[in-house]
Enzyme design. Sequence first.
Site, PDB file in Angstrom:
ATOM      1  N   HIS A  22     -32.970-126.438  20.801  1.00 47.74           N
ATOM      2  CA  HIS A  22     -33.886-125.797  20.087  1.00 47.74           C
ATOM      3  C   HIS A  22     -33.088-125.700  18.796  1.00 47.74           C
ATOM      4  O   HIS A  22     -31.993-125.400  18.627  1.00 47.74           O
ATOM      5  CB  HIS A  22     -34.749-124.949  20.551  1.00 47.74           C
ATOM      6  CG  HIS A  22     -34.074-123.706  20.783  1.00 47.74           C
ATOM      7  ND1 HIS A  22     -33.556-122.869  20.112  1.00 47.74           N
ATOM      8  CD2 HIS A  22     -33.647-123.391  22.220  1.00 47.74           C
ATOM      9  CE1 HIS A  22     -33.045-121.735  20.858  1.00 47.74           C
ATOM     10  NE2 HIS A  22     -33.052-121.984  22.272  1.00 47.74           N
TER      11      HIS A  22
ATOM     12  N   ASP B  53     -38.978-112.309  25.286  1.00 49.75           N
ATOM     13  CA  ASP B  53     -39.248-112.875  23.980  1.00 49.75           C
ATOM     14  C   ASP B  53     -40.565-112.396  23.693  1.00 49.75           C
ATOM     15  O   ASP B  53     -41.435-113.001  23.963  1.00 49.75           O
ATOM     16  CB  ASP B  53     -39.110-114.223  23.923  1.00 49.75           C
ATOM     17  CG  ASP B  53     -39.306-115.203  22.574  1.00 49.75           C
ATOM     18  OD1 ASP B  53     -39.553-114.406  21.623  1.00 49.75           O
ATOM     19  OD2 ASP B  53     -39.124-116.298  22.656  1.00 49.75           O
TER      20      ASP B  53
ATOM     21  N   HIS C 206     -35.772-119.768  12.260  1.00 53.93           N
ATOM     22  CA  HIS C 206     -37.056-120.273  11.734  1.00 53.93           C
ATOM     23  C   HIS C 206     -37.539-119.074  10.713  1.00 53.93           C
ATOM     24  O   HIS C 206     -37.076-117.896  10.968  1.00 53.93           O
ATOM     25  CB  HIS C 206     -38.387-120.522  12.764  1.00 53.93           C
ATOM     26  CG  HIS C 206     -38.523-119.271  13.531  1.00 53.93           C
ATOM     27  ND1 HIS C 206     -39.345-118.432  13.134  1.00 53.93           N
ATOM     28  CD2 HIS C 206     -38.156-119.267  14.953  1.00 53.93           C
ATOM     29  CE1 HIS C 206     -39.267-117.786  14.269  1.00 53.93           C
ATOM     30  NE2 HIS C 206     -38.790-118.158  15.159  1.00 53.93           N
TER      31      HIS C 206
ATOM     32  N   GLU D 104     -32.099-113.032  20.226  1.00 52.34           N
ATOM     33  CA  GLU D 104     -32.884-113.390  18.976  1.00 52.34           C
ATOM     34  C   GLU D 104     -32.929-112.194  18.223  1.00 52.34           C
ATOM     35  O   GLU D 104     -33.581-110.941  18.447  1.00 52.34           O
ATOM     36  CB  GLU D 104     -34.219-114.044  19.214  1.00 52.34           C
ATOM     37  CG  GLU D 104     -35.213-114.219  17.876  1.00 52.34           C
ATOM     38  CD  GLU D 104     -36.368-114.966  18.236  1.00 52.34           C
ATOM     39  OE1 GLU D 104     -36.935-115.686  17.224  1.00 52.34           O
ATOM     40  OE2 GLU D 104     -36.763-114.821  19.286  1.00 52.34           O
TER      41      GLU D 104
ATOM     42  N   GLU E 280     -31.475-117.359  16.412  1.00 53.03           N
ATOM     43  CA  GLU E 280     -31.615-117.243  18.027  1.00 53.03           C
ATOM     44  C   GLU E 280     -31.059-118.620  18.906  1.00 53.03           C
ATOM     45  O   GLU E 280     -31.936-119.180  19.340  1.00 53.03           O
ATOM     46  CB  GLU E 280     -33.297-117.191  18.338  1.00 53.03           C
ATOM     47  CG  GLU E 280     -34.167-118.329  17.443  1.00 53.03           C
ATOM     48  CD  GLU E 280     -35.656-118.476  17.976  1.00 53.03           C
ATOM     49  OE1 GLU E 280     -36.116-118.702  19.101  1.00 53.03           O
ATOM     50  OE2 GLU E 280     -36.320-118.549  16.906  1.00 53.03           O
TER      51      GLU E 280
ATOM     52  N   ARG F 277     -31.371-116.310  26.077  1.00 54.91           N
ATOM     53  CA  ARG F 277     -31.553-116.230  24.687  1.00 54.91           C
ATOM     54  C   ARG F 277     -31.451-114.899  23.960  1.00 54.91           C
ATOM     55  O   ARG F 277     -32.037-113.823  24.477  1.00 54.91           O
ATOM     56  CB  ARG F 277     -33.014-116.926  24.485  1.00 54.91           C
ATOM     57  CG  ARG F 277     -33.129-117.251  22.956  1.00 54.91           C
ATOM     58  CD  ARG F 277     -34.371-118.178  22.506  1.00 54.91           C
ATOM     59  NE  ARG F 277     -35.740-117.645  23.114  1.00 54.91           N
ATOM     60  CZ  ARG F 277     -36.363-118.254  24.235  1.00 54.91           C
ATOM     61  NH1 ARG F 277     -35.982-119.155  24.874  1.00 54.91           N
ATOM     62  NH2 ARG F 277     -37.696-117.798  24.640  1.00 54.91           N
TER      63      ARG F 277
ATOM     64  N   ASP G 166     -71.390-116.698  25.574  1.00 52.51           N
ATOM     65  CA  ASP G 166     -71.409-115.772  24.376  1.00 52.51           C
ATOM     66  C   ASP G 166     -70.405-114.829  23.735  1.00 52.51           C
ATOM     67  O   ASP G 166     -70.646-113.888  23.196  1.00 52.51           O
ATOM     68  CB  ASP G 166     -72.636-115.001  24.411  1.00 52.51           C
ATOM     69  CG  ASP G 166     -73.009-114.194  25.587  1.00 52.51           C
ATOM     70  OD1 ASP G 166     -71.978-114.163  26.420  1.00 52.51           O
ATOM     71  OD2 ASP G 166     -73.943-113.229  25.823  1.00 52.51           O
TER      72      ASP G 166
ATOM     73  N   TYR H  41     -29.703-122.624  28.538  1.00 55.96           N
ATOM     74  CA  TYR H  41     -30.538-123.080  29.453  1.00 55.96           C
ATOM     75  C   TYR H  41     -30.211-123.913  30.505  1.00 55.96           C
ATOM     76  O   TYR H  41     -30.033-125.242  30.302  1.00 55.96           O
ATOM     77  CB  TYR H  41     -32.030-123.313  29.014  1.00 55.96           C
ATOM     78  CG  TYR H  41     -32.437-122.608  27.944  1.00 55.96           C
ATOM     79  CD1 TYR H  41     -33.225-121.294  27.962  1.00 55.96           C
ATOM     80  CD2 TYR H  41     -31.969-123.117  26.486  1.00 55.96           C
ATOM     81  CE1 TYR H  41     -33.281-120.771  26.661  1.00 55.96           C
ATOM     82  CE2 TYR H  41     -32.132-122.245  25.491  1.00 55.96           C
ATOM     83  CZ  TYR H  41     -33.112-121.121  25.380  1.00 55.96           C
ATOM     84  OH  TYR H  41     -33.283-120.384  24.275  1.00 55.96           O
TER      85      TYR H  41
ATOM     86  N   HIS I 124     -40.522-121.850  26.331  1.00 54.38           N
ATOM     87  CA  HIS I 124     -41.698-121.262  26.045  1.00 54.38           C
ATOM     88  C   HIS I 124     -42.670-121.100  27.200  1.00 54.38           C
ATOM     89  O   HIS I 124     -43.832-120.995  27.286  1.00 54.38           O
ATOM     90  CB  HIS I 124     -42.559-121.780  24.972  1.00 54.38           C
ATOM     91  CG  HIS I 124     -42.052-121.752  23.499  1.00 54.38           C
ATOM     92  ND1 HIS I 124     -42.512-122.526  22.528  1.00 54.38           N
ATOM     93  CD2 HIS I 124     -40.844-121.022  23.038  1.00 54.38           C
ATOM     94  CE1 HIS I 124     -41.703-122.246  21.320  1.00 54.38           C
ATOM     95  NE2 HIS I 124     -40.734-121.362  21.586  1.00 54.38           N
TER      96      HIS I 124
ATOM     97  N   HIS J   2     -43.684-118.424  13.573  1.00 52.50           N
ATOM     98  CA  HIS J   2     -43.059-119.474  12.888  1.00 52.50           C
ATOM     99  C   HIS J   2     -43.767-119.787  11.532  1.00 52.50           C
ATOM    100  O   HIS J   2     -44.456-120.764  11.261  1.00 52.50           O
ATOM    101  CB  HIS J   2     -43.283-120.777  13.749  1.00 52.50           C
ATOM    102  CG  HIS J   2     -42.402-120.672  15.035  1.00 52.50           C
ATOM    103  ND1 HIS J   2     -42.548-121.517  16.174  1.00 52.50           N
ATOM    104  CD2 HIS J   2     -41.588-119.940  15.506  1.00 52.50           C
ATOM    105  CE1 HIS J   2     -41.968-121.236  17.133  1.00 52.50           C
ATOM    106  NE2 HIS J   2     -41.168-120.077  16.965  1.00 52.50           N
TER     107      HIS J   2
ATOM    108  N   ASP K 264     -40.314-111.040  15.968  1.00 53.28           N
ATOM    109  CA  ASP K 264     -39.990-111.990  17.018  1.00 53.28           C
ATOM    110  C   ASP K 264     -38.562-111.567  17.507  1.00 53.28           C
ATOM    111  O   ASP K 264     -37.446-111.949  17.051  1.00 53.28           O
ATOM    112  CB  ASP K 264     -40.312-113.517  16.395  1.00 53.28           C
ATOM    113  CG  ASP K 264     -39.715-114.735  17.431  1.00 53.28           C
ATOM    114  OD1 ASP K 264     -39.752-114.196  18.580  1.00 53.28           O
ATOM    115  OD2 ASP K 264     -39.771-115.895  17.127  1.00 53.28           O
TER     116      ASP K 264
END
Length: 481
Positions: free
Chosen positions: A391, A308, A395, A442, A419, A440, A60, A423, A291, A402, A319
């Site tokens: 990547h 991030d 965006h 950004e 960004e 990274r 619940d 890696y 991610h 996004h 972001d």
Amino acid sequence: MRTLKILLLTLFAVSLSLSQDYDLLPPSFFKANREELMKQIGNEAIAIFYSNSLKTRSNDVEYRFKQDNNFFYLTGLEEPDAVLVLVPVGFAPSVLKLATRATGKYYDVTLDTIKSDFKIRELLFLKERDSLREVWTGRTLGTKGAMEKLGIQLALPIEEFKNVIRSIIFSSRAKTIYFPYPVGCFEGTLKDIIEVLESIVSSQRGRLQFADPSFILAKMRMVKKPEEIKLIQKAVDITVKAHRQVMMSCEPGMYEYEIQAIAEYVFTKLGAEYPAFPSIIASGENSVILHYSSNRKKISDGDLIVVDIGAEYHNYCADVTRTIPASGRFTPEQREVYEIVLKAQEETIKLVRPGVSFIDLQLKATEIIAEGLLKLGIIKDKNEARKYFMHGVTHHLGLDVHDVGVPGNLEPGMVITIEPGIYIPAGADCDPKYWNIGVRIEDDILVTKDGYAVLSSGAPKTIDEIERLMKRRGIGNEPID
């Protein structure tokens, strides 16, 4: 006189009970969005949108409610189980009177106050207020509150949708129903809505058709209005302060979740309602996972940490990513990789201006990263850069982290991220001294008439700025007794 004062104070308290924020988007913002959408779909169509429903986490216990962003963009409503109907050509109040005659306990009073030549173009169905339910879950708007506080032309209880929607569609002589048809299973209020609409379309096969309004709304939402930019800037400012506290607090021996806790404490302390997405605190070998979000690792001396994070303020997202050394100082190898990413980011940001394509941004970032990796001997051919930068570099940013958009070039009022990243996992075909280095960087960028503005410039990102700030103590260094 004393009684009057008490009454006024009570009314004031009730008016604040739904929200005590003073920088919410005004009803005129949502009204303008509804008008623009009706203009886009034309007089031979109607549009129907539904809100999100509450979702069960376990037994619940429910997840905290988050409104569907398109529904919020058109209404400003922050309640579940509601439906918005937009009819550009409008329909007469008599349509509703006839449709509700069988059940007509509801709106005779409301409808009788409307002039006979008045056209209803927007109609919101939502849950009526329930004093017993509100004891448990808090006050809601109800139909009267929706009209008064949201500026909706007419609001009816959600139960009336199935009684009146057929009459509204037929009276409008619509040929197209714009409706964001959901993918997958659905239940409750949404299930009832789908069944009613499918029945209508099936019975009118050849005359009525469904169309998806997503493209129209994406085009509207991708260019932000000034009041939206103000809220995005607020979310970014909160995120920048969180980054600064993370840099000051971070030290070897902490756990990733402690860094997460520092950032999200700052979000809440400064008024953000949510993190815009699961916070990524990726140290050491986790820094090469794009991610990563479990945030359970103990941070070691010598680790790089990709932080991030983004606050969500009044539904608008930030972001911002920074990469920091756990020890407070970058190693020579970390510094080499970091400087490549920083150069790629700075040069790509310089390209931002109206008319530039998203592909141009991607190519610039990829070119600089490829050159840098080639110089370090990490790759032997520029085409191998995608192994370590896999990547997109940008965006849209807005109601979604996004955010939605349509193909094309940059326009003034867009808010985007820049960004780039590198890696290098353990076992990569390069000198092992570069293994488990993930970087990274950004920032959130507003496209202006003449170029760009970096909304997140307050978060340090040069190596000297980061190392200098990390010498200070932050809120995360205080012991908890």
